[in-house]
Design an enzyme around this catalytic site. Structure first.
Site, mmCIF file in Angstrom:
data_model
loop_
_atom_site.group_PDB
_atom_site.id
_atom_site.type_symbol
_atom_site.label_atom_id
_atom_site.label_comp_id
_atom_site.label_asym_id
_atom_site.label_seq_id
_atom_site.Cartn_x
_atom_site.Cartn_y
_atom_site.Cartn_z
ATOM 1 N N CYS A 1 -10.066 -5.059 0.300
ATOM 2 C CA CYS A 1 -11.155 -4.173 0.506
ATOM 3 C C CYS A 1 -12.543 -4.152 -0.631
ATOM 4 C CB CYS A 1 -10.662 -2.499 0.511
ATOM 5 S SG CYS A 1 -10.383 -1.946 -1.111
ATOM 6 N N ASN B 1 0.855 -1.113 -0.060
ATOM 7 C CA ASN B 1 -0.039 -0.073 0.020
ATOM 8 C C ASN B 1 0.962 1.376 -0.019
ATOM 9 O OD1 ASN B 1 0.524 -0.883 2.662
ATOM 10 N ND2 ASN B 1 -0.893 0.309 3.527
ATOM 11 N N ILE B 2 0.407 2.280 -0.855
ATOM 12 C CA ILE B 2 1.155 3.410 -0.900
ATOM 13 C C ILE B 2 -0.044 4.622 -0.320
ATOM 14 C CG2 ILE B 2 2.622 5.206 -2.405
ATOM 15 C CD1 ILE B 2 2.916 2.199 -4.226
ATOM 16 N N GLU B 3 0.357 5.301 0.586
ATOM 17 C CA GLU B 3 -0.632 6.393 1.122
ATOM 18 C C GLU B 3 -0.368 7.690 0.511
ATOM 19 O OE1 GLU B 3 -0.812 5.662 5.509
ATOM 20 O OE2 GLU B 3 -2.190 3.631 5.212
ATOM 21 N N CYS C 1 -4.190 0.745 -2.553
ATOM 22 C CA CYS C 1 -4.068 -0.509 -1.880
ATOM 23 C C CYS C 1 -2.793 -1.472 -2.313
ATOM 24 C CB CYS C 1 -5.372 -1.169 -2.070
ATOM 25 S SG CYS C 1 -6.645 -0.405 -1.071
ATOM 26 N N CYS D 1 -11.002 -3.159 -4.134
ATOM 27 C CA CYS D 1 -10.043 -4.271 -4.891
ATOM 28 C C CYS D 1 -10.525 -5.383 -5.335
ATOM 29 C CB CYS D 1 -8.783 -4.409 -3.544
ATOM 30 S SG CYS D 1 -7.738 -3.045 -3.363
ATOM 31 N N GLU E 1 -3.216 -4.413 -3.146
ATOM 32 C CA GLU E 1 -3.602 -5.467 -4.201
ATOM 33 C C GLU E 1 -3.517 -4.947 -5.397
ATOM 34 O OE1 GLU E 1 -5.029 -4.573 -1.326
ATOM 35 O OE2 GLU E 1 -6.491 -6.114 -0.633
HETATM 36 N N1 THU Z 1 -5.420 -1.442 2.338
HETATM 37 C C1 THU Z 1 -4.769 -2.240 1.390
HETATM 38 O O1 THU Z 1 -3.568 -1.846 0.941
HETATM 39 N N2 THU Z 1 -5.628 -3.025 0.948
HETATM 40 C C2 THU Z 1 -6.761 -3.328 1.284
HETATM 41 O O2 THU Z 1 -7.409 -3.958 0.774
HETATM 42 C C3 THU Z 1 -7.670 -2.502 2.338
HETATM 43 C C4 THU Z 1 -6.642 -1.396 2.735
HETATM 44 C C5 THU Z 1 -4.669 0.008 2.900
HETATM 45 C C6 THU Z 1 -5.046 1.100 2.455
HETATM 46 C C7 THU Z 1 -4.335 1.870 3.660
HETATM 47 O O3 THU Z 1 -3.000 2.356 3.230
HETATM 48 C C8 THU Z 1 -4.344 0.940 4.946
HETATM 49 O O4 THU Z 1 -4.680 -0.211 4.360
HETATM 50 C C9 THU Z 1 -5.410 1.556 5.875
HETATM 51 O O5 THU Z 1 -6.608 1.397 5.153
#
Ligand code: THU
Length: 132
Positions: free
Chosen positions: A89, A44-46, A55, A92, A57
């Site tokens: 999520c 994940n890259i915020e 996300c 995804c 995935e």
């Molecule tokens: N996140 C994912 O990488 N994949 C998911 O299916 C659900 C959420 C990440 C997004 C964010 O950086 C962190 O989880 C918290 O929501």
């Protein structure tokens, strides 16, 4: 095809180490298995503008597609604790369904090594997904 779920989860766990998650501190690693038996990972890259977060995935999927992979036969996801590991999520699930069939296995486990590996399928996670 016999799928090594441990190998897939190990790759996802390793990928999670690279996560850019300074806001949530919630690291997620994803590993996609290709039809050739190769593994493509993502994390994940915020973003400071939270809604722009990518996300793990979808990061793995975009990476695989851009590298020329077209079909994927399994997903491994590593996040959270052993007792409360994460599943993909909703967004995804829909994006994955574009490139993976409903019978595709999805393995998920907590970040801690040795966490129990759970198995479901994309179809179980996304029944009646949107299709054109
Ligand atoms: N996140 C994912 O990488 N994949 C998911 O299916 C659900 C959420 C990440 C997004 C964010 O950086 C962190 O989880 C918290 O929501």
């Amino acid at each position: 095809m016999d799928i090594d779920s441990q190998r897939l989860i190990d790759a996802a766990r390793e990928a999670a180490q690279g996560a850019y998650a300074p806001y949530s501190k919630f690291r997620v690693g994803a590993a996609l298995l290709t039809t050739d038996g190769e593994i493509v990972t993502g994390f994940n890259i915020e973003n400071a503008s939270y809604g722009l977060t990518l996300c793990a995935e979808r990061a793995a999927l975009v990476r695989g597609l851009c590298e020329g992979r077209k079909r994927f036969v399994a997903l491994g996801l590593c996040a959270g604790s052993a007792e409360a590991s994460a599943t993909p999520c909703g967004a995804c699930r829909q994006v994955l369904a574009e490139f993976m069939g409903p019978e595709t296995p999805v393995f998920y486990a907590g970040l801690e090594a040795g966490s129990r590996i759970f198995r479901t399928t994309l179809g179980e996670l996304l029944p009646k997904g949107f299709r054109l």
